[in-house]
Every structure is written in structure tokens, then in C-alpha cells.
Design an enzyme around this catalytic site. Structure first.
Site, mmCIF file in Angstrom:
data_model
loop_
_atom_site.group_PDB
_atom_site.id
_atom_site.type_symbol
_atom_site.label_atom_id
_atom_site.label_comp_id
_atom_site.label_asym_id
_atom_site.label_seq_id
_atom_site.Cartn_x
_atom_site.Cartn_y
_atom_site.Cartn_z
ATOM 1 N N ARG A 247 -5.892 2.333 17.528
ATOM 2 C CA ARG A 247 -6.499 2.469 16.207
ATOM 3 C C ARG A 247 -7.594 1.401 16.138
ATOM 4 O O ARG A 247 -8.478 1.380 16.977
ATOM 5 C CB ARG A 247 -5.451 2.340 15.099
ATOM 6 C CG ARG A 247 -5.884 2.991 13.776
ATOM 7 C CD ARG A 247 -4.815 2.907 12.705
ATOM 8 N NE ARG A 247 -4.628 1.534 12.224
ATOM 9 C CZ ARG A 247 -3.775 1.191 11.256
ATOM 10 N NH1 ARG A 247 -3.017 2.125 10.702
ATOM 11 N NH2 ARG A 247 -3.665 -0.062 10.862
ATOM 12 N N LYS B 276 0.823 -1.208 0.000
ATOM 13 C CA LYS B 276 0.000 0.000 0.000
ATOM 14 C C LYS B 276 0.863 1.266 0.000
ATOM 15 O O LYS B 276 0.505 2.251 -0.634
ATOM 16 C CB LYS B 276 -0.940 0.017 1.209
ATOM 17 C CG LYS B 276 -0.230 0.078 2.556
ATOM 18 C CD LYS B 276 -1.212 0.266 3.699
ATOM 19 C CE LYS B 276 -0.470 0.452 5.030
ATOM 20 N NZ LYS B 276 -1.357 0.812 6.133
#
Length: 365
Positions: free
Chosen positions: A133, A38
Site C-alpha cells: 500500500r 476511523k
């Protein structure tokens, strides 16, 4: 002129070295690797190289990148790293083989989407061990959700559990918090009556535990991108000096000089905020030779943190499409049209590979 600038030059040979070194060292510790692409915009050439070097899965946060890989004929399996949104669930089973999850409603809806398509999809349920997160904070709730997937969602396969550390809260992976994940995995296994295939101990930030031999038994999977792609984060930012088997200089940005002249180092006139809403400060160093390079924040993000390869050159600022360089101390007599180059950090790579108008050139065998 047959070359287009700015351009990103990527060394295949150095990437191959880094991918192979990481995968081999992980394998020796019983850890398989999902090759994370990514950060490099999901470039199919890099995804294919990672798979050739032995990555167990190819991973990214965006389904569009997986679709590119499939279109390029790259073999999976493919893993979606970002917890999917409800709007992505219809496409998710078609494109990805694995996905990470931290929400019960999403898992229920994904099971329905898979049932409509007549497929089974593999999921990894995430724990939050302090980085704050994604992931279940209540570990009892997490175990119950895992049992619900195993026993109540017949079109999902509970492949394993995982964690993310270091990306938001900058929490360092340690044998202790890795041990917490292993404990969760063992608790899930005791409830469902079988072994989990994957206990995923995080990303690049967890690799030092493999490097040092301190990864606890039971962690058998990592999702690694940055340290393989740039060989920078752990060696430089973490101060791990004995990781010299990883090669730096895997990528460089090349750009043309479009203006070159002496100018003051302090703006002349009343100053306000700049184009990005900031009020910059300046040090008056008198008249200095400065150059404009034809790229800017739209191409690489924060230009000030680029590492100049040209001796004596310093990045002093920029705008969306211009990078401003102090070249007063450069030994080379630069001219308009000359090409200068820069080493990248993760954020620079993320910006540069995300642009459709950035030329990308691969070199090295």
C-alpha cells in the site's frame, strides 16, 4: 416511540477495558499507542474515551473527523493516517499535529503550506515492507527523503518512520519485518545525527507481537483501532485464543422487524442480476418463515456476514434498505415491531458509524 431504529448501541465499559488493557500492555513493552477511531466514524465520544485511557495521539484518515474532535473540545495531539492529498495541505497544519507521508513532492508542498501559516508540522515517513500500500519501496530513497525533510524543510519536523502491514496485502507483522523498520530508523538516525521520536510498527495486526513479547526493541509506537474497538480481529480471525483480557460485544446493531410471513426460499420467475450487479444463487428449502428488518447494505455493507444475536435466526440476504432473515427456527415467537440485534465486524462498524441517520446510543458507566 422515543427510540429510533436502526441504532448502534456502544458499551463504554467494554471499550474502556479494551483501551486500557492494550495501552497498559504496550507501555510495558516501551510502545506508545495512537488510538485509531476511523473505523468508528471518528465518533467524538470514542475519541475522548481513548484519550482518557492514555492514548498518546488520536488518529484517523479524515481531516473532517479531526475537525469534529477539535469542535468537541477533545485534546490532541491528532494524527492523520492517510497520506494527504495536495488538496488537503492547506487545512492539514491547522487540524493535525502529525501526518504520514510517502511522497517527496507532497512533503515539499506541505512545507510551503506550513511556511505560509507560520507553523511547524510533524511527519512520519512510511516504508513499504511488502504489504504494497503506501510507503517507500526503495529504502535508500526513503533514507534520502528523511534527510531532505530534516535538513531542507524547515517547517517540517521529522518525527519518525513507520510501516503499515496487513491492510492490503495481508502481510503478517513478524520480528523480521519489524526489525527491517528498526534498521531503517537506525540508518536515518545515523545520517541526521539524532534519535527519532517515533518508530511506528503498524496497526492492530502488529499487536500480537506485543501480546507474545516478540516485538523487537526499537519499535516504540503502534496505531491501534480494530482490536480495541471490537476485540474480534485477532482473537477470532487470527486464532489467538489467550487474549481473553479483551472484551467482545462492544457494539451491536438493533433493528425493527417490518414484515413477517412464510414465503418460498427460491424466487419465482426468471432471474436476472440484482440491484448491485450480482447474479445470486438460491437453494430451494421450501416454504420458510422469514422476516424483513429495516436496514440494509447502505447501513452496514455486507449483511450476510452479520452475526445474529437472536437464537435460530439467519441472515439470508438483503438490498440497500432491507435485511432478509430466516426465522423459521427461532424459539421466540417474533412479531412485526420486535427488535432484533446483531454483532458487527469491522466493515459493518465502518458503514454504520459513517451514516448521519444512524442513531448511536452509549451505555455502560
Amino acid at each position: 416511540m422515543d427510540r429510533k431504529y436502526p441504532r448502534l448501541v456502544i458499551r463504554r465499559d467494554k471499550l474502556r477495558n479494551n483501551f486500557t488493557q492494550i495501552i497498559t500492555r504496550c507501555a510495558a513493552s516501551g510502545v506508545s499507542v495512537a488510538g485509531v477511531v476511523k473505523g468508528a466514524g471518528g465518533l467524538p465520544e470514542i475519541a475522548r474515551l481513548y484519550k482518557e485511557c492514555g492514548a498518546e495521539q488520536l488518529a484517523t484518515s479524515r481531516l473532517e473527523q479531526i475537525e469534529r474532535w477539535r469542535g468537541a473540545g477533545i485534546e490532541g495531539p491528532f494524527m492523520l493516517l492517510r497520506v494527504p492529498g495536495m488538496s488537503e495541505l492547506a487545512e492539514l497544519p491547522r487540524l493535525a499535529d502529525y501526518s504520514l507521508h510517502s511522497d517527496l513532492a507532497t512533503l515539499d508542498a506541505l512545507n510551503s503550506a506550513c511556511a505560509e501559516q507560520g507553523v511547524t508540522h510533524r511527519v512520519i515517513v512510511m516504508a513499504d515492507l511488502g504489504d504494497l500500500r503506501e510507503g517507500f519501496w526503495d529504502k535508500t530513497e526513503m533514507v534520502e527523503v528523511c534527510c531532505h525533510v530534516e535538513q531542507g524543510l524547515d517547517h517540517l519536523h521529522l518525527a519518525g518512520v513507520g510501516v503499515n502491514l496487513g491492510c492490503y496485502g495481508a502481510v503478517k507483522p513478524t520480528p523480521e519485518n519489524m526489525g527491517q523498520l528498526v534498521d531503517i530508523a537506525r540508518a536515518v538516525e545515523a545520517r541526521i545525527g539524532r534519535r527519532l521520536e517515533i518508530v511506528s510498527g503498524g496497526a492492530t495486526s502488529s499487536f500480537p507481537l506485543v501480546h507474545s513479547g516478540a516485538m523487537p526493541e526499537g519499535i516504540n509506537h503502534l496505531r491501534i483501532g480494530e482490536t480495541a474497538l471490537l476485540a474480534k480481529d485477532l482473537q477470532v480471525d487470527w486464532g489467538i485464543s489467550d487474549m481473553d483480557y479483551l472484551l467482545r460485544g462492544t457494539m451491536r446493531l438493533e433493528a425493527e422487524i417490518i414484515e413477517l410471513r412464510k414465503k418460498p426460499t427460491h424466487p419465482v420467475g426468471e432471474t436476472v442480476i440484482d440491484a448491485f450487479g450480482n447474479r445470486p444463487t438460491f437453494v430451494d428449502r421450501g416454504m420458510r418463515l422469514r422476516a424483513l428488518a429495516a436496514f440494509g447494505r447502505a447501513d452496514v455493507g455486507q449483511v450476510e456476514t452479520l452475526l445474529c444475536r437472536e437464537p435460530g435466526m439467519t441472515v439470508i440476504g438483503g438490498s440497500s434498505d432491507h435485511c432478509i432473515l430466516d426465522v423459521e427456527d427461532c424459539p421466540r415467537a417474533l412479531r412485526v415491531g420486535d427488535v432484533v440485534s446483531f454483532d458487527l465486524s469491522y466493515s459493518h462498524m465502518l458503514y454504520a458509524t459513517g451514516r448521519t441517520d444512524m442513531a448511536v446510543v452509549f451505555t455502560g458507566a
